[in-house]
Design a protein around this motif. Structure first.
Motif: not given
Length: 153
Positions: A42-47, A69-81
């Motif tokens: 996703h980030c690569l596409r946005v970049a 490329m790093i706009h979503d660098l939150f590092l967890y699965d937001w579906h289960t977080h």
């Protein structure tokens, strides 16, 4: 693909290569984002969308690509977080998490900071982009998310 398109893609990748190949950024491949798309893709596409649009409008394409490329660098699965941690409101909170992670690993300029912190507008209605590149990212992020959510393969 024409010679110019190959050159443009090489130029794009050269501007984000250090980020795209960084071990922390590569961790984004572990986390689903929209539909069957992982966070990294996703980030690569946005970049890439950022890069192309900002080039076309004579804006800072390099900064827009790097922040994309790093706009979503939150590092967890937001579906289960939320279920795992009790922490809710991912849509509102993840830009700051991504920003904190990004500044920990990479030097950021003001455009990159603006993009990462404001890309969720209008969800984060008080935190809106202050740069033209930030507005481009807000739109490319929504566009890519829309396409990815509908993708089933």
């Amino acid at each position: 693909m024409s010679k110019n398109k190959y050159a443009a893609k090489r130029e794009f990748y050269k501007s984000i290569q250090d980020l795209a190949e960084h071990p922390v950024v590569l961790e984004m491949k572990k986390y689903p984002q929209h539909g069957k798309t992982n966070c990294y893709k996703h980030c690569l596409r946005v970049a890439y969308c950022n890069y192309c649009l900002c080039k076309m409008f004579h804006l800072d394409a390099r900064s827009a690509a790097r922040a994309g490329m790093i706009h979503d660098l939150f590092l967890y699965d937001w579906h289960t977080h939320a279920a795992q941690t009790g922490e809710r409101f991912h849509g509102l909170k993840h830009p700051e998490k991504a920003y904190r992670n990004a500044k920990k690993y990479f030097p950021l300029n003001q455009i990159e900071v603006d993009i990462i912190r404001t890309h969720m507008w209008p969800v984060t209605f008080r935190t809106f982009p202050r740069t033209r590149e930030g507005w481009v990212t807000t739109l490319t992020d929504k566009y890519c998310s829309f396409l990815e959510t509908g993708r089933r393969k």
